[in-house]
Design a protein around this motif. Structure first.
Motif, PDB file in Angstrom:
ATOM      1  N   THR A 110       0.852  -1.175   0.000  1.00  0.00           N
ATOM      2  CA  THR A 110       0.000   0.000   0.000  1.00  0.00           C
ATOM      3  C   THR A 110       0.890   1.227   0.000  1.00  0.00           C
ATOM      4  N   MET A 111       0.750   2.029  -1.051  1.00  0.00           N
ATOM      5  CA  MET A 111       1.552   3.238  -1.170  1.00  0.00           C
ATOM      6  C   MET A 111       0.635   4.395  -1.501  1.00  0.00           C
ATOM      7  N   PRO A 115      16.420   3.133 -12.338  1.00  0.00           N
ATOM      8  CA  PRO A 115      16.129   2.788 -10.935  1.00  0.00           C
ATOM      9  C   PRO A 115      15.920   4.048 -10.100  1.00  0.00           C
ATOM     10  N   VAL A 116      15.005   3.949  -9.162  1.00  0.00           N
ATOM     11  CA  VAL A 116      14.733   5.062  -8.260  1.00  0.00           C
ATOM     12  C   VAL A 116      15.789   5.075  -7.165  1.00  0.00           C
ATOM     13  N   PRO A 130       5.273  10.779  -6.270  1.00  0.00           N
ATOM     14  CA  PRO A 130       5.268   9.748  -5.216  1.00  0.00           C
ATOM     15  C   PRO A 130       4.982  10.387  -3.863  1.00  0.00           C
ATOM     16  N   ALA A 131       4.565   9.567  -2.926  1.00  0.00           N
ATOM     17  CA  ALA A 131       4.401  10.045  -1.555  1.00  0.00           C
ATOM     18  C   ALA A 131       5.722  10.634  -1.065  1.00  0.00           C
ATOM     19  N   ALA A 132       5.643  11.588  -0.156  1.00  0.00           N
ATOM     20  CA  ALA A 132       6.826  12.323   0.297  1.00  0.00           C
ATOM     21  C   ALA A 132       7.944  11.389   0.753  1.00  0.00           C
ATOM     22  N   GLU A 133       7.572  10.303   1.434  1.00  0.00           N
ATOM     23  CA  GLU A 133       8.606   9.403   1.949  1.00  0.00           C
ATOM     24  C   GLU A 133       9.266   8.577   0.841  1.00  0.00           C
ATOM     25  N   ARG A 134       8.663   8.573  -0.368  1.00  0.00           N
ATOM     26  CA  ARG A 134       9.217   7.814  -1.491  1.00  0.00           C
ATOM     27  C   ARG A 134      10.024   8.701  -2.436  1.00  0.00           C
ATOM     28  N   ALA A 142       5.583   3.558  -7.339  1.00  0.00           N
ATOM     29  CA  ALA A 142       6.902   2.931  -7.406  1.00  0.00           C
ATOM     30  C   ALA A 142       8.036   3.949  -7.290  1.00  0.00           C
ATOM     31  N   GLY A 143       7.695   5.252  -7.208  1.00  0.00           N
ATOM     32  CA  GLY A 143       8.719   6.261  -6.978  1.00  0.00           C
ATOM     33  C   GLY A 143       9.007   7.189  -8.136  1.00  0.00           C
ATOM     34  N   TYR A 144       8.187   7.119  -9.201  1.00  0.00           N
ATOM     35  CA  TYR A 144       8.405   7.958 -10.382  1.00  0.00           C
ATOM     36  C   TYR A 144       7.367   9.076 -10.436  1.00  0.00           C
ATOM     37  N   ALA A 145       7.795  10.244 -10.891  1.00  0.00           N
ATOM     38  CA  ALA A 145       6.845  11.315 -11.183  1.00  0.00           C
ATOM     39  C   ALA A 145       6.296  11.099 -12.590  1.00  0.00           C
ATOM     40  N   CYS A 146       5.078  11.559 -12.835  1.00  0.00           N
ATOM     41  CA  CYS A 146       4.449  11.423 -14.151  1.00  0.00           C
ATOM     42  C   CYS A 146       3.717  12.710 -14.502  1.00  0.00           C
ATOM     43  N   ILE A 147       3.744  13.054 -15.782  1.00  0.00           N
ATOM     44  CA  ILE A 147       2.867  14.086 -16.315  1.00  0.00           C
ATOM     45  C   ILE A 147       2.064  13.446 -17.439  1.00  0.00           C
TER      46      ILE A 147
END
Length: 321
Positions: free
Chosen positions: A20-21, A320-321, A46-50, A82-87
């Motif tokens: 759960t993310m 990789p993130v 991604p969520a701040a912690e990611r 999964a840690g990627y930004a998207c537009i």
């Protein structure tokens, strides 16, 4: 903040992980190359912690006669988790973006819109300009293949799901074909005079008037439409004249970044032979074949899990993130 639950299979583990993310989604208006016309977009973080700083960024758009409300959120959510930004954006004249006349497809403009969003993304301090990924599906998959071969774009990687590569089933020479040809000619005349375009359906049943009429295409397209938003099943008839000369597979030898093609082997809309040709032309192409039809890879369909898993594994390997 939006929470989602994903089941993802990664190559680094034989286990199917349930995680759960969370991610953040916001709306954007990005100025297009045409003054006064903005591209409507969604930004996913991604969520701040990611979050790593700066973030790798994936630029995404939809295919022929489609818009971002038709299932693209599910991909962007998975990538952001999964840690990627998207537009995710709509082309000019389509979806919630500006531009008239509406629902006219111009390949050159759509490629230019991709470049506009790419430039915007690279100017944002939270994104890594050296880790920009192209994403497309169906007709936008053609755009990602084309742009992956453009040295000025300099993408780090590209992904194309069920892409149009320049090969599609020929239209049967019947009454419907003659009506489509007549509509295209009339559309050219009307648009040349500044009048309202002549429209035909984007998707229609076989042997009827429409841009895409292969078996199962209408039901497949409508299945990925948002239930909350009305889908305008129309496109200017002369838009079809853009298609024959657009041959993304001809760019294969120039692809200069890792390219993933997720290929539905039973695709009767974007014929698989073109993707196979690309994979044989360049070692940079990774071909993942899935035994299904064109629309079976989308969210809610039978083989979506295989497609998104292949994409996440590709990202993990190359960005990789």
């Amino acid at each position: 903040m939006i929470n989602i639950c994903l089941c993802l299979g990664f190559s680094r583990s034989a286990l199917l992980l349930t995680t759960t993310m969370s991610f953040e989604k916001s709306a954007l208006k990005i100025a297009s190359a045409r003054p006064g016309w903005n591209l409507d977009a969604w930004q996913y973080l991604p969520a701040a912690e990611r979050r790593t700083q700066p973030l790798p960024i994936i630029v995404m758009a939809h295919g022929f006669g489609a818009n971002k409300t038709m299932g693209l959120a599910h991909y962007a959510e998975a990538f952001a988790a999964a840690g990627y930004a998207c537009i995710v954006f709509d082309y000019r004249r389509w979806g919630a973006s500006d531009g008239t006349p509406r629902h006219v497809l111009i390949v050159k403009d759509q490629l230019e819109d991709y470049r506009t969003v790419i430039k915007y993304a690279r100017q944002q301090p939270e994104f890594d300009p050296q880790r920009l990924v192209l994403w497309g599906s169906s007709f936008s998959g053609a755009h990602t293949i084309t742009l992956s071969a453009d040295a000025t774009v300099n993408a780090i990687a590209a992904m194309a799901q069920c892409p149009y590569t320049g090969l599609s089933p020929p239209l049967p020479l019947d009454t419907a074909y003659l009506k489509i040809a007549g509509s295209a000619l009339l559309d050219i005349i009307k648009q040349g005079l500044g009048l309202t375009p002549v429209y035909i359906p984007v998707v229609s049943e076989p042997k009827s008037v429409g841009a895409l009429t292969t078996e199962g295409t209408k039901s497949g397209m409508l299945a990925i439409c948002s239930k909350d938003i009305e889908y305008w099943n129309e496109i200017s008839a002369s838009s079809l004249l853009q298609i024959p000369s657009y041959q993304p597979r001809a760019k294969a030898a120039s692809v200069n970044c890792p390219l993933l093609i997720v290929l539905p082997t039973e695709d009767n809309l974007c014929l698989p032979e073109g993707a196979v040709q690309i994979s044989k032309t360049t070692e940079k192409c990774q071909l993942v074949s899935i035994p299904c039809g064109h629309f079976d890879l989308y969210h809610g369909m039978s083989h979506h899990t295989e497609s998104i898993t292949a994409q996440l594994e590709f990202l993990e390997k190359h960005v990789p993130v």
